[in-house]
Design an enzyme around this catalytic site. Structure first.
Site, PDB file in Angstrom:
ATOM      1  N   LYS A 107      69.989  63.217  48.801  1.00 38.94           N
ATOM      2  CA  LYS A 107      68.913  62.527  49.837  1.00 38.94           C
ATOM      3  C   LYS A 107      69.250  61.033  49.787  1.00 38.94           C
ATOM      4  O   LYS A 107      69.541  60.463  48.973  1.00 38.94           O
ATOM      5  CB  LYS A 107      67.502  62.622  49.129  1.00 38.94           C
ATOM      6  CG  LYS A 107      66.526  62.175  50.298  1.00 38.94           C
ATOM      7  CD  LYS A 107      65.170  62.536  49.423  1.00 38.94           C
ATOM      8  CE  LYS A 107      63.866  62.189  50.221  1.00 38.94           C
ATOM      9  NZ  LYS A 107      62.616  62.322  49.479  1.00 38.94           N
ATOM     10  N   SER A 182      59.543  64.976  52.131  1.00 33.17           N
ATOM     11  CA  SER A 182      60.317  64.033  52.816  1.00 33.17           C
ATOM     12  C   SER A 182      61.674  64.343  52.767  1.00 33.17           C
ATOM     13  O   SER A 182      62.643  64.089  53.543  1.00 33.17           O
ATOM     14  CB  SER A 182      60.208  62.641  52.599  1.00 33.17           C
ATOM     15  OG  SER A 182      60.448  62.248  51.088  1.00 33.17           O
ATOM     16  N   SER A 206      57.431  65.761  48.000  1.00 34.84           N
ATOM     17  CA  SER A 206      58.725  65.692  48.784  1.00 34.84           C
ATOM     18  C   SER A 206      59.556  66.685  48.173  1.00 34.84           C
ATOM     19  O   SER A 206      60.618  67.012  48.963  1.00 34.84           O
ATOM     20  CB  SER A 206      59.194  64.367  48.965  1.00 34.84           C
ATOM     21  OG  SER A 206      58.193  63.647  49.790  1.00 34.84           O
TER      22      SER A 206
END
Length: 648
Positions: A107, A182, A206
């Site tokens: 990420k 997210s 997330s």
């Protein structure tokens, strides 16, 4: 149709092709970590082949899942170096590099050397990171190859996966629905088979919501187990590095390699032996939030109901857990002063670069600049009380099970309401880090409309290992075909090595610590397991140290001349918990050695001779065969005495 819409349509067609292939069982290539290891070790597959597949898959699917990638030539060279090690050492190469040759994604709020960490805000950072984040470095040291950075809700603020200037990451099963955030990109690239695992982060859900929407696994570790050095903070006191994978055992393997204290991260803490055992499902106490809330999504409710029926059929005990304190804790994350942590992390940057910030993200983060210090303390006091209530939950249940998300919103719904759908997605996730819980999201039964419906196992801090064990069993019962490929998971491994090896010791109980009696809770809270109901060797006498008021038994070794066999139970617990248990044992009782009927011996409750000496008041109860027999005799005696008193 715009150019972007055309590309989305093409990508969605590619998903459907992948699904069709899976339905016809043409996907025989290694996907899970164990399949990778087996294929690489046997020579049936090479790291170079795997890297080529990862790069080719990325070209054919949604480009919005990626923010930056390493040069393909460099990645292929790294893969070839792994193949050279395999040619030289064979399967033994995995002993020092258990992830050898496996590509993974990260990420883009986590540092990867050579690539900028932008947190989905291009102006936030344009300089390539000088070194890997600690968690990434540990995976690289284990032989894994990071291939690039994935898209996210900007500054890791959101659960929808749409708040990024790089575009929406589409849901791989239905392009009209959200992928979840997210960590949208990381979940997507695992679900579409581009990489076997990916790193995300999880502050409010997330690392779980995208897993639920993508039919994969999301491990949200205990806070501080995986270091966050090299991670752009959202709420630093709550942030966790999370793992997306195809199976719980893969997620556990990755997490255990990346875990451990880090001198550069003040929030890290070592993994403690878990106070949870999941040896069997029968009788396992599973907490279910009450009331359940699905915000009118009947298909989500029906899918979760299938899970509940399945648990009952497995012999689990379902226990209602009040949702009110959990919901109150969750509300403090965004409606209380914890949002000030987000402002502390990136608020000044957003104020200075308002045009570069997603409007929804900016509205949330900048609100954190308005909180006062006394509000933060008041919220901490309230949270401490809520944590005490949450701690009490674990006396009533072994684990909790919640829907990963209460509903699955469409992209149109998110466009129409920037905050409502996102808030609803956090209903079962926002409280978890605030209350110091571990979580493991897994696929559940399909919804009637063909969408995934994930569920999440929750446990107290440091229950990560037993949660992974339980998740590995349940996912195969509910949804063994994972990802868009619907790749069928291999059989559950016989065991998953724990980060903290179990050092089990056995304790022989002779009185109120036996199952169903008054002090058995002292064993239960240390996750002790009943091993055997048996008897001692015929060399003991048993006493009630308090006479006819039965509170403490005394087991005394007297030899074969006058000794008898006494009923006992053998319990097993982790050695790490034995010390606290022994502190509860008061003189004249002690933990000594107890000889058993089978000729063996174990540590157990014994009594010093002074405890039964003349004048002590101790009552010899050997004739009753054990403490239970003595209690039964007392009940009959009391009943007879009562009848005598009431007779005419």
């Amino acid at each position: 149709m715009t150019c972007g819409q055309w590309h989305d349509a093409c990508f969605y067609l590619a998903y459907k092709i992948e699904c069709t292939k899976a339905e016809h069982h043409v996907d025989h290539e290694p996907r899970t970590l164990q399949e990778w290891r087996d294929a690489l070790g046997s020579g049936a597959w090479s790291a170079s082949s795997g890297m080529s597949r990862a790069l080719a898959a990325g070209e054919g699917l949604a480009r919005s899942a990626w923010i930056s990638r390493h040069d393909p030539a460099s990645l292929l060279a790294q893969a070839e170096a792994c193949d050279a090690l395999l040619r030289e050492h064979g399967p033994a190469a995995f002993e020092s590099r258990p992830l050898l040759g496996v590509p993974f994604a990260v990420k883009d709020n986590v540092d990867v050397a050579g690539l900028p960490t932008t947190a989905a805000c291009p102006s936030f950072n344009t300089t390539p990171a000088a070194r890997h984040a600690t968690a990434v470095q540990r995976l690289v040291d284990a032989g894994a190859i990071p291939i690039g950075k994935t898209n996210l809700d900007q500054f890791a603020t959101g659960l929808v996966g749409t708040r990024s200037p790089h575009g929406v990451v589409p849901n791989p099963f239905d392009g009209t629905r959200v992928c979840g955030g997210s960590s949208s990109g990381s979940a997507y690239v695992v679900a579409t088979g581009q990489v076997p695992f990916a790193l995300g982060t999880d502050t409010a859900g997330s690392g779980r919501v995208p897993a639920g929407f993508c039919n994969i696994v999301g491990l949200k570790p205990t806070k501080g187990w995986l270091p966050t050095t090299g991670v752009v903070p959202a709420c630093r006191s709550l942030d966790c590095v999370s793992v997306f994978a195809l199976s719980p055992e893969d997620a556990w393997t990755v997490a255990s390699i990346a875990s451990g204290p880090d001198a550069d991260d003040a929030f890290t803490r070592p993994l403690a032996p878990p106070l949870l055992r999941v040896d069997k499902l029968e009788g396992l106490r599973i907490g279910i939030p009450a009331p359940l809330e699905f915000f009118g999504d009947e298909q989500a409710a029906a899918a979760f109901d299938k899970v509940l029926h399945g648990l009952r059929d497995m012999g689990c005990r379902l226990v209602d857990v009040p949702m009110a304190p959990l919901s109150r804790a969750a509300s403090l994350l965004y409606q209380g002063p914890w949002v000030a942590e987000r402002y502390a992390a990136v608020g000044r940057f957003i104020e200075a670069h308002a045009n570069d910030a997603d409007p929804a993200v900016a509205a949330i983060v900048l609100r954190g600049g308005n909180h006062l210090a006394h509000e933060a303390f008041a919220a901490q006091y309230e949270m401490q009380a809520l944590q005490q209530q949450a701690h009490a939950i674990w006396r009533e249940v072994d684990v909790m099970l919640v829907p990963t998300a209460a509903t699955h919103p469409t992209l149109d719904a998110v466009r129409a309401d920037r905050f409502g759908p996102n808030e609803r997605l956090g209903h079962y996730t926002n409280f978890v880090n605030l209350l110091d819980m571990a979580a493991h999201a897994i696929p559940g039964p399909w919804r009637a409309d063909g969408l995934p419906a994930g569920v999440t196992l929750l446990g107290p801090a440091f229950s990560d290992y037993p949660l992974a064990q339980l998740a590995a069993r349940l996912v195969r019962a509910w949804q063994p075909e994972v990802g868009v490929m619907r790749h069928r998971l291999p059989p559950q491994p016989a065991d998953m090595p724990a980060c903290v090896p179990a050092h089990l010791v056995r304790v022989v109980t002779v009185g109120a610590h036996m199952s169903g009696l008054g002090l058995n809770w002292q064993l239960a809270e240390r996750s002790a397991r009943l091993v055997a109901r048996t008897c001692t060797a015929p060399v003991y006498r048993l006493y009630s140290l308090t006479g006819l008021q039965p509170t403490r038994p005394g087991l005394v070794h007297v030899g074969t001349a006058t000794g008898r066999a006494i009923e006992v139970e053998v319990w097993e617990m982790d050695r790490a918990h034995l010390g606290s248990f022994m502190m509860l044992v008061g003189a004249p009782l002690a933990i000594g050695t107890v000889e058993l009927a089978d000729g063996g011996s174990e540590r157990g409750f014994v009594c010093e001779p002074r405890g039964v000496a003349a004048g002590s008041g101790a009552l010899d109860i050997t004739e009753h065969g054990g403490w239970r027999g003595f209690l039964a005799w007392l009940r009959v005696r009391e009943s007879s005495s009562h009848d005598t008193r009431n007779s005419p």
